[in-house]
Design an enzyme around this catalytic site. Structure first.
Site, short mmCIF file in Angstrom:
data_model
loop_
_atom_site.label_atom_id
_atom_site.label_comp_id
_atom_site.label_asym_id
_atom_site.label_seq_id
_atom_site.Cartn_x
_atom_site.Cartn_y
_atom_site.Cartn_z
N ARG A 100 21.78 51.93 109.27
CA ARG A 100 22.68 53.02 108.87
C ARG A 100 22.95 52.85 107.39
O ARG A 100 23.47 51.81 106.95
CB ARG A 100 24.00 52.96 109.65
N HIS A 127 21.11 62.32 111.67
CA HIS A 127 21.72 61.40 112.65
C HIS A 127 20.94 61.56 113.97
O HIS A 127 21.46 62.05 114.97
CB HIS A 127 23.19 61.73 112.84
N GLN A 130 22.20 60.18 117.48
CA GLN A 130 23.30 60.98 118.01
C GLN A 130 22.75 62.24 118.69
O GLN A 130 23.17 62.61 119.79
CB GLN A 130 24.25 61.37 116.86
N ASP A 221 31.97 68.64 114.30
CA ASP A 221 32.00 67.31 113.67
C ASP A 221 33.01 67.37 112.52
O ASP A 221 33.47 68.45 112.14
CB ASP A 221 30.58 66.95 113.15
N CYS A 260 30.72 64.37 118.12
CA CYS A 260 30.04 63.06 118.08
C CYS A 260 31.02 61.91 117.86
O CYS A 260 30.67 60.75 118.08
CB CYS A 260 28.98 63.06 117.00
N ARG A 288 25.37 57.18 124.13
CA ARG A 288 24.65 56.55 123.02
C ARG A 288 23.93 55.30 123.54
O ARG A 288 22.80 55.01 123.17
CB ARG A 288 25.62 56.15 121.89
#
Ligand code: CP
Length: 303
Positions: A100, A127, A130, A221, A260, A288
């Site tokens: 990340r 992402h 996700q 988001d 998310c 996840r």
């Protein structure tokens, strides 16, 4: 054999994407396995994380491997060693690198120099882990075709990857974003091409109520992503796109509420819908774990 990386959603073909979703369902029913026995996965974080860090760590452990969590600050990366040399060194120790960080180019440079698979655990642009999870969660409720997800809010990395994943899964996607919050044109164009090749619809709608109409899920988001500075003018433009009861009433009665996480409650989403019966936000968080285990099993072991 070429090393398989997962830097953006379309790094998986439609068939590979489906395979991973099916394996994720199997891992959800039976969490433990030995696919990663004797293998080590480096988890490199240059930005904060709760879900990604914990789900990858637990996932590697449940598959019999060793998760090695490292922060960029603890490594010599960027300060006294290039990204490429870091990739070459880590490749001598570990069987995969999950990272990340900020710029997509950094992950691309890392992958180009690595001799083990690299998984993008979020950049400013994408992402993909996700998005894989989000489609898995959506399919748990709606395995049929002909459905639409409406993403409301800022055109960010989550919106981009979700749009790509929806196309691969045969789901139409509407981005309800105000002027000035669109995805970069190059990303819009590539998603449009992907959607066309997958036979799905992808479009932008400026009216949030029109966008919500007929949707099987409303997704949002945070309005100010990690690393961005507060922007009150942007927030002002986004206010009509808040995921609340008013917009949810425009969607299908069975529509899901998706986010998310982490959420800024009262900003992009209200408590009423986030804690309401249609919310699957904590299922997304749990999933996840299952989706990333399936992804690692496929990328590392061809399973
Ligand atoms: N959704 C997500 O990536 O959460 P974290 O930032 O906590 O990992």
């Amino acid at each position: 054999m070429a090393v398989k990386h997962f830097l953006t959603v379309p790094d998986l073909s439609k068939d590979e994407f489906e395979h991973v979703l099916q394996q994720a369902a199997a891992w959800k029913r039976q969490p433990y396995g030995g696919v990663l026995a004797g293998k080590t996965v480096a988890l490199v974080f240059g930005k904060p994380s709760t879900r990604t860090r914990v789900s990858f760590s637990v996932g590697v452990y449940q598959l019999g491997g060793l998760p090695l969590t490292l922060s960029e600050q603890e490594l010599q990366i960027r300060t006294s060693e290039s990204i490429e040399d870091t990739a070459r060194v880590l490749s001598r120790y570990v069987n995969a690198i999950v990272i990340r960080t900020f710029a997509k180019k950094d992950v691309e440079d890392l992958a180009a120099a690595a001799s083990v698979p690299v998984i993008n655990a979020l950049t400013d642009e994408d992402h993909p882990c996700q998005a894989l999870t989000d489609i898995f969660t959506f399919r748990e409720h709606f395995p049929d075709t002909g459905r639409k997800i409406t993403y409301l809010g800022d055109g960010n990395n989550v919106a981009a990857s979700l749009s790509e994943a929806a196309a691969l899964a045969g789901i139409d996607i509407c981005l309800a974003v105000p002027e000035g919050c669109d995805l970069p044109k190059v990303k819009m164009d590539s998603i449009a091409m992907l959607s066309e090749s997958c036979g799905t619809k992808f479009w932008v709608e400026r009216d949030p109520e029109a966008a919500a109409a007929g949707a099987s899920a409303l997704y949002t988001d945070v309005w100010i992503s990690m690393g961005q500075t507060d922007d009150s003018a942007k927030v002002e433009r986004l206010l009509p796109f808040r995921l609340d009861g008013r917009l949810l009433a425009r969607a299908l009665p069975e529509a899901l509420v998706m986010h998310c996480l982490p959420a800024h409650r009262g900003e992009e989403i209200t408590d009423e819908v986030m804690d309401g019966p249609q919310s699957v936000v904590f299922d997304q968080a749990e999933n996840r774990l299952h989706a990333q285990k399936a992804l690692m099993a496929y990328i590392l072991g061809g399973r």
